[in-house]
Design a protein around this motif. Structure first.
Motif, PDB file in Angstrom:
ATOM      1  N   LEU A 176       1.021  -1.251  -0.044  1.00 55.36           N
ATOM      2  CA  LEU A 176      -0.042   0.225  -0.026  1.00 55.36           C
ATOM      3  C   LEU A 176       1.013   1.281  -0.127  1.00 55.36           C
ATOM      4  O   LEU A 176       0.583   2.410  -0.619  1.00 55.36           O
ATOM      5  N   PHE A 177       1.956   1.305   0.859  1.00 53.84           N
ATOM      6  CA  PHE A 177       2.856   2.358   0.972  1.00 53.84           C
ATOM      7  C   PHE A 177       3.461   2.737  -0.552  1.00 53.84           C
ATOM      8  O   PHE A 177       3.883   3.718  -0.695  1.00 53.84           O
ATOM      9  N   ALA A 178       3.704   1.423  -1.027  1.00 57.99           N
ATOM     10  CA  ALA A 178       4.534   1.764  -2.498  1.00 57.99           C
ATOM     11  C   ALA A 178       3.427   2.400  -3.512  1.00 57.99           C
ATOM     12  O   ALA A 178       3.875   3.324  -4.132  1.00 57.99           O
ATOM     13  N   SER A 179       2.144   1.940  -3.347  1.00 57.75           N
ATOM     14  CA  SER A 179       1.338   2.428  -4.466  1.00 57.75           C
ATOM     15  C   SER A 179       1.033   4.090  -3.866  1.00 57.75           C
ATOM     16  O   SER A 179       0.910   4.813  -4.958  1.00 57.75           O
ATOM     17  N   LEU A 180       0.900   4.423  -2.725  1.00 58.63           N
ATOM     18  CA  LEU A 180       0.887   5.750  -2.212  1.00 58.63           C
ATOM     19  C   LEU A 180       2.082   6.539  -2.743  1.00 58.63           C
ATOM     20  O   LEU A 180       2.175   7.623  -3.147  1.00 58.63           O
ATOM     21  N   GLY A 181       3.366   6.017  -2.536  1.00 54.66           N
ATOM     22  CA  GLY A 181       4.473   6.631  -3.085  1.00 54.66           C
ATOM     23  C   GLY A 181       4.483   6.925  -4.568  1.00 54.66           C
ATOM     24  O   GLY A 181       4.800   7.848  -4.910  1.00 54.66           O
ATOM     25  N   LEU A 182       3.917   6.001  -5.260  1.00 59.73           N
ATOM     26  CA  LEU A 182       3.553   6.240  -6.779  1.00 59.73           C
ATOM     27  C   LEU A 182       2.537   7.544  -6.930  1.00 59.73           C
ATOM     28  O   LEU A 182       2.802   8.408  -7.876  1.00 59.73           O
ATOM     29  N   ILE A 183       1.631   7.691  -6.207  1.00 61.29           N
ATOM     30  CA  ILE A 183       0.844   8.800  -6.066  1.00 61.29           C
ATOM     31  C   ILE A 183       1.762  10.077  -5.745  1.00 61.29           C
ATOM     32  O   ILE A 183       1.313  11.283  -6.551  1.00 61.29           O
ATOM     33  N   THR A 184       2.013  10.124  -4.479  1.00 60.73           N
ATOM     34  CA  THR A 184       2.666  11.237  -4.040  1.00 60.73           C
ATOM     35  C   THR A 184       4.004  11.861  -4.377  1.00 60.73           C
ATOM     36  O   THR A 184       4.446  12.946  -4.043  1.00 60.73           O
ATOM     37  N   GLY A 185       4.686  10.848  -4.832  1.00 63.11           N
ATOM     38  CA  GLY A 185       6.223  11.305  -5.233  1.00 63.11           C
ATOM     39  C   GLY A 185       7.227  11.134  -3.705  1.00 63.11           C
ATOM     40  O   GLY A 185       6.537  10.857  -2.588  1.00 63.11           O
ATOM     41  N   LEU A 186       8.471  11.363  -3.709  1.00 62.58           N
ATOM     42  CA  LEU A 186       9.185  11.282  -2.506  1.00 62.58           C
ATOM     43  C   LEU A 186       9.008  12.148  -1.371  1.00 62.58           C
ATOM     44  O   LEU A 186       8.796  11.465  -0.420  1.00 62.58           O
ATOM     45  N   ASN A 187       8.571  13.432  -1.515  1.00 62.66           N
ATOM     46  CA  ASN A 187       8.374  14.314  -0.349  1.00 62.66           C
ATOM     47  C   ASN A 187       6.687  13.848   0.060  1.00 62.66           C
ATOM     48  O   ASN A 187       6.684  13.696   1.536  1.00 62.66           O
ATOM     49  N   GLY A 188       5.945  13.584  -0.782  1.00 63.77           N
ATOM     50  CA  GLY A 188       4.597  13.249  -0.028  1.00 63.77           C
ATOM     51  C   GLY A 188       4.527  12.040   0.559  1.00 63.77           C
ATOM     52  O   GLY A 188       3.971  12.083   1.675  1.00 63.77           O
ATOM     53  N   ILE A 189       5.435  10.982   0.127  1.00 65.41           N
ATOM     54  CA  ILE A 189       5.457   9.875   0.909  1.00 65.41           C
ATOM     55  C   ILE A 189       5.826   9.714   2.187  1.00 65.41           C
ATOM     56  O   ILE A 189       5.545   9.055   3.353  1.00 65.41           O
ATOM     57  N   LEU A 190       7.123  10.721   2.367  1.00 61.72           N
ATOM     58  CA  LEU A 190       7.756  10.708   3.643  1.00 61.72           C
ATOM     59  C   LEU A 190       6.822  11.527   4.683  1.00 61.72           C
ATOM     60  O   LEU A 190       6.918  11.250   5.828  1.00 61.72           O
ATOM     61  N   ILE A 191       6.074  12.506   4.196  1.00 64.42           N
ATOM     62  CA  ILE A 191       5.052  13.491   5.128  1.00 64.42           C
ATOM     63  C   ILE A 191       3.950  12.279   5.474  1.00 64.42           C
ATOM     64  O   ILE A 191       3.728  12.594   6.624  1.00 64.42           O
ATOM     65  N   ILE A 192       3.402  11.479   4.707  1.00 59.76           N
ATOM     66  CA  ILE A 192       2.563  10.742   4.846  1.00 59.76           C
ATOM     67  C   ILE A 192       2.944   9.679   5.915  1.00 59.76           C
ATOM     68  O   ILE A 192       2.429   9.320   6.917  1.00 59.76           O
TER      69      ILE A 192
END
Length: 245
Positions: A176-192
């Motif tokens: 799930l986190f990998a899929s979210l990373g595809l959506i949000t990009g590097l900075n976004g997934i770190l914030i999430i």
């Protein structure tokens, strides 16, 4: 610009705002009611681990896995409010965002009720990343975000395994986190990741203090991830660089 032209432009702006709000309301009604209906009709095999036989409850087509009342009302209001906020910011982003939020809700319910994150929903979430590409500076950021999301949660899972001698994160959480990373990009997934960690830690401390759970208990992580992702998509998108300074 004369007064008549100004009035026409103002009327046009008001009309566009009304159309956007109406579209958001209709989308919210459809998404809220559809979330309950789809989860109740979801194939039983999706809610089981690999090789596990579905229970009679899951196979029963008349079982309400999620009660229509009050959840249809709650979900509808949620999607209407978030939809209006997103569509007023950018209607194109809102389309991709609402689809992602809807899938996150389905996965959060599945994890909370059955401790499973359906691969089919994770794949669909990854596909919604295509709708977010125009809002990234570079499509490579999506791929990097996916890799980092997978790596970060994988690393956390390894640490948890070493510390507690048992699985603290499931494979579904990592995917799930990998899929979210595809959506949000590097900075976004770190914030999430940071938001999800803070929310889950605060809630678990509260549950432990109230003696609702024991230290040895496991809890569903996807609801925390879904809340964190929703906060980012609805309120923090575009502010990632500032937040990480």
């Amino acid at each position: 610009m004369n007064g008549f032209t100004r009035e026409v432009l103002e009327m046009t702006d008001i009309l566009l705002i009304g159309i956007k709000c109406l579209a958001a309301i209709l989308a919210g009604i459809f998404a809220g009611n559809g979330a309950v209906y789809f989860f109740n009709k979801m194939p039983a095999a999706w809610l089981c681990d690999y090789g596990e036989k579905p229970s009679e409850e899951l196979l029963d087509p008349y079982t309400q896995r999620v009660k229509s009342y009050p959840w249809k009302f709650i979900f509808t209001m949620l999607f209407v409010v978030l939809g209006i906020k997103m569509v007023m910011d950018d209607w194109q982003f809102a389309i991709a965002g609402i689809c992602a939020l809807w899938l996150l809700l389905e996965m959060a319910i599945a994890d909370q009720k059955y401790r499973i994150v359906p691969d089919q929903l994770i794949i669909l979430l990854a596909l919604t990343a295509l709708g977010f590409i125009p809002f990234h500076g570079n499509w490579l950021d999506c791929l990097i975000g996916g890799a980092v999301g997978f790596g970060v949660m994988g690393f956390v899972a390894i640490l948890g395994k070493m510390a507690y001698r048992r699985d603290t994160l499931g494979g579904g959480d990592i995917k799930l986190f990998a899929s979210l990373g595809l959506i949000t990009g590097l900075n976004g997934i770190l914030i999430i990741f940071v938001i999800a960690t803070l929310i889950s830690a605060a809630h678990l401390i509260w549950l432990l203090a109230r003696k609702k759970i024991k230290r040895s208990d496991t809890v569903a992580m996807v609801p925390y991830i879904a809340i964190a992702a929703s906060v980012y998509l609805v309120f923090l998108w575009g502010y990632a660089d500032v937040l990480l300074l």
